[in-house]
Design an enzyme around this catalytic site. Structure first.
Site, PDB file in Angstrom:
ATOM      1  N   TYR A  91       0.847  -1.188   0.000  1.00  0.00           N
ATOM      2  CA  TYR A  91       0.000   0.000   0.000  1.00  0.00           C
ATOM      3  C   TYR A  91       0.887   1.244   0.000  1.00  0.00           C
ATOM      4  CZ  TYR A  91      -3.923   3.016   0.702  1.00  0.00           C
ATOM      5  OH  TYR A  91      -4.840   4.019   0.534  1.00  0.00           O
ATOM      6  N   LYS A 164      -6.526  -1.159  -0.890  1.00  0.00           N
ATOM      7  CA  LYS A 164      -7.350  -1.015   0.306  1.00  0.00           C
ATOM      8  C   LYS A 164      -7.940  -2.355   0.729  1.00  0.00           C
ATOM      9  CE  LYS A 164      -7.334   3.441   1.326  1.00  0.00           C
ATOM     10  NZ  LYS A 164      -7.047   4.027   2.633  1.00  0.00           N
TER      11      LYS A 164
END
Length: 541
Positions: A91, A164
């Site tokens: 991420y 996510k």
């Protein structure tokens, strides 16, 4: 195509070399794999060894994505074993260059749904095709306009939805078979993409106005028809659209906007953690939001609502807030105010020299904030002069430069500790190493939404909550307390990412209980902990 081919090419079914002898016989896999059978632990050791040989973050991420595309269970097992190390790789911050190169390095769609505004009649079919018969309970959707701190990246922003959802599973145990990344391709205003022959999205400027909102509405309605009671997480929409879309649906169905709400919740948790250390009252704080866009206003609103929860009069509470944007301090007559900004703007008559309040140091000298949170992406904006001015008026200044990626931070944690002689209570939006100063090790909390949205989502899903109300958001924010010892010298204001699975479970139970207490939970949901435990998925064969 043989059954073996289908199994080995389905990341949800494939175990690779971990298929047992009997499974190979039953599934028609004999001769399709090397003969030796490995455990998941042995596979993970091999994967991690290969991962370590990649020289930089982007190449490490590309390798992990190969594993993700091949064997979802193994990917999450490896990520679980090395969560703190790999979270910045899968991420933020490494996802930023991955998004910028998405079209160029595209290999597989990662089971995402690509919805085009030029073909709105295909939305339902597209969602069904991308799901492939899976029962989807959670969607993360973006239109790619406000990606992290890097702006408009069109359909390449789908990577943010994929990333996510990885965190939902790694941190909270949301079943990866029950999630769907979605991108709404409404065009892009990024000329670099429009001129790029490799760009895979619609090559026209962003569609706006009624046609845009009708497209979003058709997506929401289609998603709720195809996937009964699905929870929709909106991510990285532009500042003009994010709050408007959230407000349209939040009183009807379970929706969440990470930029508007998630950033606000994690910052509220950080301020509560800081006040546990300083032993000060929340209602005594004066808040300066530096960067009054989607995230900044989400933070201001979350802090304001907490003031009301603490029993403060609404008009009195608003006097504790100051907004600073590109124009400087925002006043009632500042041109171009957004609906979210207007409730918090100030009167020029409050100040002797209002026209001078365009410089941050002068603004701080005039308003004496005790809490300053930066979401501006204006690198280095928190100057030494500004911070020293703040420290003159606050015993333990609470300073959160949370812009990301790293190069857009308003100030480094090291500088903030040094400039305040160790008095600042700091959180940053990206991982920051501990700071050594005058014999004390200061642990720096990461105001990362990953601390909040996975546990919130698990709680919403486990409770089958019909809505995501302010009460559920407040429960999420308060649940992070008690994890860090506030009496330790240099204590962090937020719990460390290394404890993410532990406190996401605590958060999920708190959220589920709040849903039960509010009468929002499913008819059969009576025990928050039992419901949460039943919902969690483990990366095991």
């Amino acid at each position: 195509m043989t059954n073996a081919y289908n199994i080995l090419n389905d990341p949800f079914l494939n175990k690779g070399t971990a298929f047992t002898k009997s499974e190979r016989e039953t599934l028609g896999l004999v001769g399709t794999l090397p003969d030796f059978v490995q455990t998941i632990e042995e596979q993970a050791e091999r994967i991690y060894d290969q991962y370590q040989q990649r020289p930089d973050g982007l190449q490490k991420r590309e390798y992990l994505m190969e594993v993700f595309d091949t064997n979802r269970t193994l990917f999450y097992y490896v990520l679980e074993q090395h969560l703190e190390e790999m979270l910045p790789i899968v991420y933020d911050p490494v996802i930023s260059p991955a998004i910028k190169h998405y079209s160029k390095i595209f290999m597989r769609p990662q089971n995402a749904a690509f919805l085009s505004i030029d073909n709105p009649d295909a939305i339902t079919k597209s969602l069904k095709n991308a799901a492939g018969g899976r029962k989807i309970k959670l969607i993360v959707v973006t239109d790619g306009e406000g990606i992290l701190g890097i702006g408009d990246w069109g359909t390449d922003g789908v990577n943010i939805s994929v990333g996510k959802l990885m965190i939902y599973t790694a941190a909270a145990g949301v079943d990866p078979r029950e999630v769907l990344p979605v991108v709404l391709d409404v065009g892009t205003n990024n000329k670099e993409l429009l001129d790029n022959p490799f760009y895979l999205g619609n090559k026209h400027e962003r569609v706006t106005g009624d046609k845009y909102y009708d497209f979003v509405d058709k997506f929401v309605k289609s998603a709720r028809e195809v996937f009964k009671d699905v929870y929709i997480h909106f991510e990285d929409f532009g500042r003009d659209n994010a709050t408007k879309i959230l407000n349209k649906y939040r009183k009807e169905i379970p929706v969440f906007n990470d930029d508007v709400q998630g950033t606000g919740i994690v910052c509220l948790s950080g301020v509560l953690g800081a006040l546990n250390i300083s032993k000060e009252k929340f209602t005594d704080q004066v808040f300066l939001t530096y960067g009054a866009g989607t995230a900044g206003m989400g933070i201001a609103n979350m802090m304001y609502r907490e003031m009301l929860v603490e029993g403060m009069d609404p008009q009195e509470a608003k006097k504790h807030f100051y907004l600073v944007d590109r124009q400087g301090l925002l006043f009632e007559d500042t041109p171009g105010l957004t609906p979210e900004q207007k409730p918090f703007v100030r009167k020029r008559s409050e100040f002797d020299n209002p026209d001078e309040l365009t410089d941050l140091e002068k603004i701080i000298a005039a308003v004496h904030p005790t809490v300053m949170i930066g979401t501006s992406t204006n690198a280095g904006a928190f100057t030494e002069g500004a911070i020293k001015e703040m420290a003159k008026h606050a015993k333990r200044p609470i300073i959160f430069p949370i812009s990301n990626p790293t190069e857009l931070l308003e100030a480094t944690a090291e500088d903030l500790i040094k400039w305040t002689d160790g008095r600042a209570l700091v959180a940053t939006g990206v991982p920051s190493a501990p700071v050594e100063y005058k014999g004390v090790t200061y642990n720096i909390g990461q105001a990362n939404n990953a601390l909040i949205y996975p546990g919130l989502g698990l709680g919403v899903l486990a409770s089958e909550s019909k809505l995501v109300t302010d009460e559920l958001l407040s429960a999420a924010a308060h649940s992070l307390g008690g994890i860090v010892d506030p009496n330790e010298p240099g204590a962090a204001v937020l719990p460390p990412v290394s404890k993410l699975p532990t406190f996401t479970e605590k958060e999920a139970i708190a959220v589920a209980q709040a849903a039960i207490d509010a009468g929002l939970a499913g008819d059969n949901i009576k025990d928050a902990k039992a419901a949460t435990d039943d919902m969690k998925w483990q990366p095991r064969y």
